[in-house]
Design a protein around this motif. Structure first.
Motif, short mmCIF file in Angstrom:
data_model
loop_
_atom_site.label_atom_id
_atom_site.label_comp_id
_atom_site.label_asym_id
_atom_site.label_seq_id
_atom_site.Cartn_x
_atom_site.Cartn_y
_atom_site.Cartn_z
N LYS A 187 28.70 -30.15 -6.28
CA LYS A 187 28.31 -31.55 -6.47
C LYS A 187 29.39 -32.32 -7.22
O LYS A 187 29.84 -33.39 -6.78
CB LYS A 187 26.98 -31.63 -7.24
CG LYS A 187 25.84 -30.86 -6.61
CD LYS A 187 24.55 -30.99 -7.39
CE LYS A 187 24.59 -30.41 -8.79
NZ LYS A 187 24.66 -28.93 -8.81
N THR A 188 29.81 -31.78 -8.36
CA THR A 188 30.84 -32.46 -9.16
C THR A 188 32.14 -32.57 -8.37
O THR A 188 32.79 -33.63 -8.37
CB THR A 188 31.07 -31.70 -10.48
OG1 THR A 188 29.86 -31.72 -11.23
CG2 THR A 188 32.18 -32.33 -11.30
N THR A 189 32.52 -31.52 -7.67
CA THR A 189 33.75 -31.54 -6.88
C THR A 189 33.69 -32.66 -5.84
O THR A 189 34.66 -33.41 -5.66
CB THR A 189 33.97 -30.18 -6.20
OG1 THR A 189 33.89 -29.17 -7.19
CG2 THR A 189 35.31 -30.12 -5.52
N PHE A 245 30.90 -39.11 -16.17
CA PHE A 245 31.17 -37.69 -16.20
C PHE A 245 30.00 -36.91 -16.78
O PHE A 245 29.30 -37.40 -17.66
CB PHE A 245 32.41 -37.40 -17.05
CG PHE A 245 33.69 -37.82 -16.43
CD1 PHE A 245 34.52 -36.91 -15.82
CD2 PHE A 245 34.07 -39.16 -16.45
CE1 PHE A 245 35.71 -37.31 -15.24
CE2 PHE A 245 35.27 -39.55 -15.88
CZ PHE A 245 36.09 -38.62 -15.27
N GLN A 246 29.88 -35.67 -16.32
CA GLN A 246 28.87 -34.77 -16.87
C GLN A 246 29.04 -34.66 -18.39
O GLN A 246 28.08 -34.56 -19.12
CB GLN A 246 29.04 -33.40 -16.22
CG GLN A 246 27.75 -32.78 -15.78
CD GLN A 246 27.96 -31.55 -14.89
OE1 GLN A 246 28.99 -31.39 -14.25
NE2 GLN A 246 26.98 -30.70 -14.86
N GLY A 247 30.32 -34.69 -18.86
CA GLY A 247 30.58 -34.58 -20.31
C GLY A 247 30.90 -35.91 -20.98
O GLY A 247 31.57 -35.94 -21.98
N LEU A 292 27.48 -40.98 -10.34
CA LEU A 292 26.83 -40.57 -11.58
C LEU A 292 26.60 -39.07 -11.58
O LEU A 292 25.82 -38.55 -10.79
CB LEU A 292 25.50 -41.31 -11.72
CG LEU A 292 25.57 -42.83 -11.51
CD1 LEU A 292 24.16 -43.42 -11.42
CD2 LEU A 292 26.34 -43.47 -12.64
N ASP A 293 27.29 -38.36 -12.49
CA ASP A 293 27.15 -36.91 -12.55
C ASP A 293 26.15 -36.55 -13.65
O ASP A 293 26.51 -36.46 -14.82
CB ASP A 293 28.51 -36.26 -12.82
CG ASP A 293 28.55 -34.82 -12.36
OD1 ASP A 293 27.48 -34.26 -12.06
OD2 ASP A 293 29.66 -34.26 -12.29
N GLU A 294 24.92 -36.38 -13.27
CA GLU A 294 23.83 -36.09 -14.21
C GLU A 294 23.86 -37.06 -15.40
O GLU A 294 23.99 -36.64 -16.55
CB GLU A 294 23.92 -34.65 -14.69
CG GLU A 294 23.91 -33.69 -13.52
CD GLU A 294 23.76 -32.25 -13.94
OE1 GLU A 294 23.11 -32.01 -14.96
OE2 GLU A 294 24.28 -31.38 -13.23
MG LIG Z 1 28.62 -30.52 -11.96
#
Ligand SMILES: [Mg+2]
Ligand SMILES: Nc1ncnc2c1ncn2[C@@H]1O[C@H](COP(=O)(O)OP(=O)(O)OP(=O)(O)O)[C@@H](O)[C@H]1O
Lengths: 355, 274
Positions: free
Chosen positions: A42-44, A81-83, A157-159
């Motif tokens: 997903k992130t990729t 970003f997720q982070g 939107l990553d989580e």
């Molecule tokens: Mg991810």
């Protein structure tokens, strides 16, 4: 604001194919949710749409504009970003203003737009804080505001709500959805929360191992899963094994013959999937309900678990075990059945999906 | 049981504090005694002193070799710092951010000056410069330029190391976020990367200066008439006499380094770079 098209997009890391010839069309103004187990790509995929990761093959278009080889700063995408990835040396307001500054927005217009974005994520009181002085959930909301404020062509939107508590999460996602509709932002939303995906997305993409298992509307995915992976990943389901009996009947391992309303995408045709809430229980002495004839099997109640809004009843039918969810309310909630009791399970043919 | 564990904790606690205090004393006692000795009245250094005086400072200041050595060390240190920053910061960025064959090897070679004895490195550089002079007729050894070159080389690995460390410790996603927000690579560097590695750059510069300022062995062969550094002036003096003059000179040297550190620390907290 534009549509996004992925054409056979592929990414490999060494021998691992992280994203495998992905074809995807996201309509202008659509809110698309990505669901899938950890590590499925997903992130990729999001990073390739944003231009941070270069695909090994395939092409990406924003509307008619090919962006496959375009660097991120020329794409006008917004990524959370997720982070979070906030700028540690800038205040909340400076973080959010950054995208506007890069777009050479007039200085006098920046402040009201930053304030508006902050209000959306309920952070207007913390505009002068530094990222390290905030909780994870607060930082996440700033990251969201930073990506929205310049109205990107693609909002990725990553989580973005993973660090928020249930109540705030619900609030922010409702506002986000309203704003997204208002501005017509084409949005890809990665989440691990299937309820969230089902309740906010126009369409859902279920991924596993770098491939798309199914794309569809929330009800389409839930009620007509394409395969066992989707049926298990979104919600829970009962799987009855057996084999085809003619063209439109299915013979269970226990010998009973039942019908089905939908057929999945695979070629196996050896399983019937039925959602727990689609099954009704009745005592063998009572008459079947209208419209469900021909889809019933005998079973024995094994256990009854009260779960608040519903009651979960586990039954055994031959060698198989099934779960039935019975909605509570209108005076119901007191179990009508007890363990050991013989019952009949029935469902509407529409509820059974052949996989 | 709980009691035993608690008393164990206490012993551990005391041991840690004790060892830390010991290490601190070991560092501070020699420095403190040099400073103390510089105020002794008697010429022959013995304890306790007969009385205290500032004469040795005046004595040192009146000796041109110390005055000039001090100024020369300041000048060389300044040039070495500038050169190692101008070369070291881009080099560190390149080393930290580019994948290429031999990168690890270069990083290991950069540790060289920390491993090779200074006297060996100094004589090697001297021989190289003499060879260069024979081949081209250009004299570098025993000139100011040669000294600056040598000191830049000594300081460079420190600058590169410290800046690389701060780059490696930085969150790459922050730079990626800036790219997606529309910043071009140079803007990302100026607005995001540079502020994040600023402590490392300051620390790198500070180290470059201090390393150059106190260097003795590598400079021994390279100094010439009119380009003697303070540490070499000190060693030359010690060959003939030992009196508190040398302690006074050392105290000034310590004070100069302390001043540089305090000034640097005012701009940012040095401890954040390590
Ligand atoms: Mg991810
Ligand atoms: N830079 C990289 N180098 C090597 N492998 C990578 C890299 N980035 C991702 N991968 C691999 O690609 C796969 C997919 O990673 P990705 O981050 O896209 O997963 P994800 O679906 O976002 O998972 P999660 O839900 O845990 O965030 C993983 O197996 C991961 O190890």
């Amino acid at each position: 604001m534009s549509s996004i098209t992925l054409n056979k997009v592929t990414k490999r890391y060494g021998s691992l194919v992280t994203v495998d010839a992905l074809d995807l069309e996201i309509d202008q103004g659509e809110f698309l949710a990505f669901l899938g187990p950890s590590g499925c790509g997903k992130t990729t995929t999001l990073r390739m749409i944003a231009g941070l990761t270069i695909p090994d093959g395939g092409s990406i278009h924003f509307g008619n504009r090919e962006v496959t080889d375009l660097p991120p700063y020329l794409r006008n995408a917004g990524l959370v970003f997720q982070g979070y990835a906030l700028f540690p040396h800038m205040t909340v307001a400076e973080n959010i203003a950054f995208g506007l500054e890069m777009r050479k927005v007039d200085k006098r217009d920046i402040e009201p737009r930053v304030t508006e974005a902050l209000r959306l994520v309920r952070m207007d009181h913390l505009a002068d804080r530094l990222p390290r002085q905030m909780s994870g959930g607060q930082q996440q909301r700033v990251a969201l505001a930073r990506a929205i404020v310049y109205r990107p062509d693609a909002l990725l939107l990553d989580e973005p709500l993973s660090a928020l508590d249930a109540k705030l999460r619900h609030e922010v996602r409702t506002e986000l959805r309203a704003l997204q509709k208002d501005l017509g932002l084409t949005t890809v939303f990665v989440t691990h929360d299937q309820d969230e995906a089902i309740s906010v997305a126009d369409r859902i993409v279920v991924m596993s191992n770098g491939r798309i298992e199914q794309i569809g509307t929330p009800d389409g995915i839930y009620e007509r899963p394409a395969n066992r992976f989707v049926a298990e990943f979104i919600g829970t389901s009962n799987f009855l094994s057996g084999s085809m009996d003619g063209k439109d009947r299915f013979k269970l391992a226990s010998g009973e013959v039942i019908g089905f309303g939908h057929v999945g995408a695979g070629s196996e045709k050896s399983t019937i999937s039925i959602r727990p809430e689609q099954i009704r229980l009745r005592a063998p002495s009572t008459k079947p309900r209208a419209g469900v004839s021909g889809n019933e099997i005998g079973a024995t109640v094994e256990s009854i678990i009260y779960r608040g809004n519903m009651t979960e009843i586990v039954v055994g039918a031959g060698a198989q075990r099934l779960t039935v969810h019975q909605q509570n309310g209108f005076g119901r909630g007191v179990p009508e059945f007890e363990p050991g009791q013989a019952v009949v399970l029935e469902w509407s043919p529409d509820a059974a999906v052949l996989l | 049981m709980t009691f035993l564990t608690r008393s164990g904790d206490k012993i551990f606690h005391i041991a840690i504090i004790g060892l830390a205090a010991l290490a601190f004393l070991e560092l501070i006692v020699p420095l403190a005694s040099v400073i103390w000795v510089s105020f002794f009245e008697n010429k022959i250094i013995n304890f306790p002193p007969k009385g205290y005086t500032l004469d040795w400072y005046a004595n040192a200041w009146n000796m041109p070799r110390f005055r000039e050595g001090f100024l020369m060390s300041l000048k060389v240190g300044f040039v070495a710092t500038m050169v190692s920053m101008l070369v070291g910061v881009p080099a560190a960025i390149f080393l930290a951010r580019t994948q290429f064959w031999g990168r690890e090897m270069i990083q290991t070679i950069l540790l060289g000056p920390l491993i090779v004895p200074g006297i060996v490195a100094g004589s090697a550089l001297f021989m190289f410069l003499i060879g260069f002079e024979v081949a081209t007729g250009v004299q570098i050894a025993q000139t100011f330029a040669g000294l600056c070159l040598a000191h830049s080389l000594i300081a460079l690995p420190w600058t590169i190391r410290l800046v690389t460390a701060s780059l490696v410790g930085m969150d790459r996603q922050v730079e990626e976020a800036a790219l997606t927000l529309g910043a071009r690579p140079f803007t990302v560097f100026r607005r995001i990367t540079l502020p994040a590695i600023r402590p490392g750059i300051f620390a790198g510069g500070l180290f470059a200066f201090v390393i150059s300022f106190v260097d003795l062995e590598k400079s021994l062969f390279l100094v010439g008439p009119g380009s003697t550094t303070l540490p070499i002036a000190i060693i030359n003096y010690l060959e003939w006499s030992i009196d508190p003059t040398i302690a006074a000179v050392a105290t000034v040297q310590i004070a100069a380094i302390t001043l540089v550190m305090v000034v640097t620390d005012r701009f940012f907290k040095l401890t954040r770079a390590f």
